[in-house]
Design an enzyme around this catalytic site. Structure first.
Site, PDB file in Angstrom:
ATOM      1  N   THR A 269       0.798  -1.211   0.000  1.00  0.00           N
ATOM      2  CA  THR A 269       0.000   0.000   0.000  1.00  0.00           C
ATOM      3  C   THR A 269       0.837   1.270   0.000  1.00  0.00           C
ATOM      4  O   THR A 269       1.934   1.302   0.584  1.00  0.00           O
ATOM      5  CB  THR A 269      -0.920   0.025   1.236  1.00  0.00           C
ATOM      6  OG1 THR A 269      -1.507   1.326   1.364  1.00  0.00           O
ATOM      7  CG2 THR A 269      -0.149  -0.253   2.519  1.00  0.00           C
TER       8      THR A 269
ATOM      9  N   TYR B  92      -3.078  -0.985   9.856  1.00  0.00           N
ATOM     10  CA  TYR B  92      -3.199  -1.559   8.507  1.00  0.00           C
ATOM     11  C   TYR B  92      -1.895  -1.373   7.736  1.00  0.00           C
ATOM     12  O   TYR B  92      -1.325  -2.323   7.199  1.00  0.00           O
ATOM     13  CB  TYR B  92      -4.359  -0.886   7.762  1.00  0.00           C
ATOM     14  CG  TYR B  92      -4.286  -1.062   6.267  1.00  0.00           C
ATOM     15  CD1 TYR B  92      -4.560  -2.287   5.687  1.00  0.00           C
ATOM     16  CD2 TYR B  92      -3.906  -0.005   5.435  1.00  0.00           C
ATOM     17  CE1 TYR B  92      -4.457  -2.460   4.311  1.00  0.00           C
ATOM     18  CE2 TYR B  92      -3.806  -0.171   4.072  1.00  0.00           C
ATOM     19  CZ  TYR B  92      -4.087  -1.400   3.509  1.00  0.00           C
ATOM     20  OH  TYR B  92      -3.975  -1.564   2.154  1.00  0.00           O
TER      21      TYR B  92
HETATM   22  C1  UD1 Z   1      -7.379   3.162   0.240  1.00  0.00           C
HETATM   23  C2  UD1 Z   1      -7.498   1.683   0.530  1.00  0.00           C
HETATM   24  C3  UD1 Z   1      -6.301   1.202   1.261  1.00  0.00           C
HETATM   25  C4  UD1 Z   1      -5.083   1.544   0.436  1.00  0.00           C
HETATM   26  C5  UD1 Z   1      -5.007   3.043   0.214  1.00  0.00           C
HETATM   27  C6  UD1 Z   1      -3.825   3.430  -0.663  1.00  0.00           C
HETATM   28  C7  UD1 Z   1      -9.633   0.608   0.891  1.00  0.00           C
HETATM   29  C8  UD1 Z   1     -10.796   0.395   1.778  1.00  0.00           C
HETATM   30  N1  UD1 Z   1      -8.689   1.439   1.330  1.00  0.00           N
HETATM   31  O1  UD1 Z   1      -7.432   3.855   1.481  1.00  0.00           O
HETATM   32  O2  UD1 Z   1      -6.397  -0.197   1.464  1.00  0.00           O
HETATM   33  O3  UD1 Z   1      -3.921   1.096   1.090  1.00  0.00           O
HETATM   34  O4  UD1 Z   1      -6.192   3.460  -0.448  1.00  0.00           O
HETATM   35  O5  UD1 Z   1      -3.765   4.816  -0.811  1.00  0.00           O
HETATM   36  O6  UD1 Z   1      -9.522   0.058  -0.180  1.00  0.00           O
HETATM   37  N2  UD1 Z   1     -13.246   9.880   1.901  1.00  0.00           N
HETATM   38  C9  UD1 Z   1     -14.294  10.748   2.146  1.00  0.00           C
HETATM   39  N3  UD1 Z   1     -15.553  10.228   2.217  1.00  0.00           N
HETATM   40  C10 UD1 Z   1     -15.828   8.902   2.068  1.00  0.00           C
HETATM   41  C11 UD1 Z   1     -14.750   8.018   1.822  1.00  0.00           C
HETATM   42  C12 UD1 Z   1     -13.478   8.545   1.748  1.00  0.00           C
HETATM   43  O7  UD1 Z   1     -14.081  11.951   2.293  1.00  0.00           O
HETATM   44  O8  UD1 Z   1     -17.005   8.500   2.166  1.00  0.00           O
HETATM   45  C13 UD1 Z   1     -11.878  10.430   1.767  1.00  0.00           C
HETATM   46  C14 UD1 Z   1     -10.856   9.872   2.735  1.00  0.00           C
HETATM   47  O9  UD1 Z   1     -10.797  10.602   3.924  1.00  0.00           O
HETATM   48  C15 UD1 Z   1      -9.580   9.984   1.890  1.00  0.00           C
HETATM   49  C16 UD1 Z   1     -10.056   9.718   0.477  1.00  0.00           C
HETATM   50  O10 UD1 Z   1     -11.436  10.047   0.478  1.00  0.00           O
HETATM   51  O11 UD1 Z   1      -9.050  11.274   1.942  1.00  0.00           O
HETATM   52  C17 UD1 Z   1      -9.897   8.286   0.009  1.00  0.00           C
HETATM   53  O12 UD1 Z   1     -10.460   7.408   0.990  1.00  0.00           O
HETATM   54  P1  UD1 Z   1     -10.733   5.868   0.680  1.00  0.00           P
HETATM   55  O13 UD1 Z   1     -11.346   5.714  -0.659  1.00  0.00           O
HETATM   56  O14 UD1 Z   1     -11.460   5.310   1.847  1.00  0.00           O
HETATM   57  O15 UD1 Z   1      -9.280   5.235   0.573  1.00  0.00           O
HETATM   58  P2  UD1 Z   1      -8.022   5.325   1.582  1.00  0.00           P
HETATM   59  O16 UD1 Z   1      -8.429   5.488   2.981  1.00  0.00           O
HETATM   60  O17 UD1 Z   1      -7.065   6.304   0.982  1.00  0.00           O
END
Ligand code: UD1
Length: 325
Positions: free
Chosen positions: A117, A141
């Site tokens: 990751t 993680y």
């Molecule tokens: C994801 C992966 C992780 C990987 C990483 C690499 C999953 C579940 N997580 O984590 O395994 O190691 O990428 O970069 O596959 N966000 C919002 N609203 C939401 C969801 C997310 O604002 O409803 C924001 C988060 O705070 C973050 C961004 O969007 O800033 C991406 O979040 P997310 O898609 O959950 O991925 P990561 O946490 O980056």
């Protein structure tokens, strides 16, 4: 000879199995179906329900299917969940991987590809991140993934196993042929959640954190289409077969998008505003993760083919629509 894919019923693993089958490889999938879905496994792949950390089972599968390489996706992946349940993450990701790696060494499997990751890097590391930037993971993680990278490095030095660790940035989108996609109902991925909101299945999208040290205050990530990620694994497999040494590669496009930019991208595709709600930061989330993909481009000749947010969003929406149809 065949390829053992752990986690092959999961989001990324199921795309990998299709890609392997599309080019005529024999595949055996090992998945405990904790988050995976049996129906996402390509017809034609052998399927075994079980634990990647069950060494006796793995050794039997390696012998029965004459496994020449292992692609190891199985594991837990949700950053905030790992903060709340660290021991579960160390068990599922580190302890299980250790058993799997040992089974490979005993059985003489020569090639191993590991899902690592982008979150292994230090928050202070220079963006875009080259593989040499300092590592200082902030969530259980991410630590569990770095520990497994280290196990593979040490094992590859001591034994004949050659391993490639691929540090994924933010994987999104679905199979362009619509055969598989992200199917976990409680998935936390931004683009998956945005697709659920766009289809009216979730009332609004939470923007987690608006006070990050970024231009618009929201987290920045490097979103990569799952097909391009899977293509990187095929190149890694080919390189290992051709005798390449162990290596670690970033897999991302090299451009960052903020949460607000992703929201605007989704709005452009659906042609209307997306209901959003500003919420506090999520535990364990780093502010910025952008890849420097130079190494994988030059060493494995990896070339992105789907580097387009609208295409990623459209494929995610398409899959999501079919899910509840
Ligand atoms: C994801 C992966 C992780 C990987 C990483 C690499 C999953 C579940 N997580 O984590 O395994 O190691 O990428 O970069 O596959 N966000 C919002 N609203 C939401 C969801 C997310 O604002 O409803 C924001 C988060 O705070 C973050 C961004 O969007 O800033 C991406 O979040 P997310 O898609 O959950 O991925 P990561 O946490 O980056």
């Amino acid at each position: 000879m065949s390829i053992l894919v752990t986690g092959g019923a999961g989001y990324i693993g199921s795309h990998m199995v299709y890609a392997l089958q599309d080019r005529g490889e024999a595949v055996v999938v090992l998945d405990n179906l904790s988050t995976g879905v049996r129906g996402l496994v390509a017809p034609g792949a052998a399927f075994v329900e079980g634990e990647a950390g069950d060494a006796a089972l793995v050794r039997r599968l390696i012998a029965e299917h004459r496994v020449e390489a292992v692609i190891h996706f199985a594991g837990s992946i949700v950053v905030p969940e790992s903060v709340a349940q660290p021991l579960r993450y160390y068990a599922n990701n580190v302890v299980a991987s250790r058993a799997l790696i040992e089974a490979c060494v005993h059985a003489g499997v020569g090639a191993f590809i590991f899902s690592s990751t982008a979150t292994v890097y230090a928050v202070e590391a220079k963006q875009p991140l080259s593989e040499e930037e300092p590592k200082a993971p902030i969530s259980p993680y991410a630590r569990s993934k770095l520990m497994t990278e280290w196990m593979l490095e040490d094992t590859s030095r001591a034994h004949g196993l050659r391993a490639m660790s691929l540090r994924y940035f933010n994987v999104a989108g679905a199979d362009p042929q619509g055969r598989t996609g992200q199917s976990t109902p409680q998935a936390t991925h931004l683009i998956k959640r945005a697709a659920q909101v766009a289809l009216g299945r979730v009332p609004h999208l939470d923007i987690f954190g608006t006070d990050y040290p970024t231009p618009d205050g929201t987290g920045i990530r490097d979103y990569i289409h799952v097909s391009d990620l899977v293509a990187a694994h095929l190149l890694a497999l080919d390189a290992l077969r051709a005798g390449a040494e162990s290596a670690t590669y970033n897999v991302g496009y090299g451009r960052g998008l903020s949460v607000r930019e992703v929201v605007r991208g989704v709005e452009a595709v659906i042609g209307r505003p997306l209901p959003v709600r500003e919420s506090p930061r999520r535990a364990g989330d780093p502010p910025v993760l952008i890849s420097d993909p130079s190494r994988i481009k030059s060493a494995l000749n990896w070339q992105p083919r789907h580097d387009d947010l609208a295409e990623i969003v459209r494929s995610a929406l398409e899959w999501e629509r079919g899910l509840n149809a």
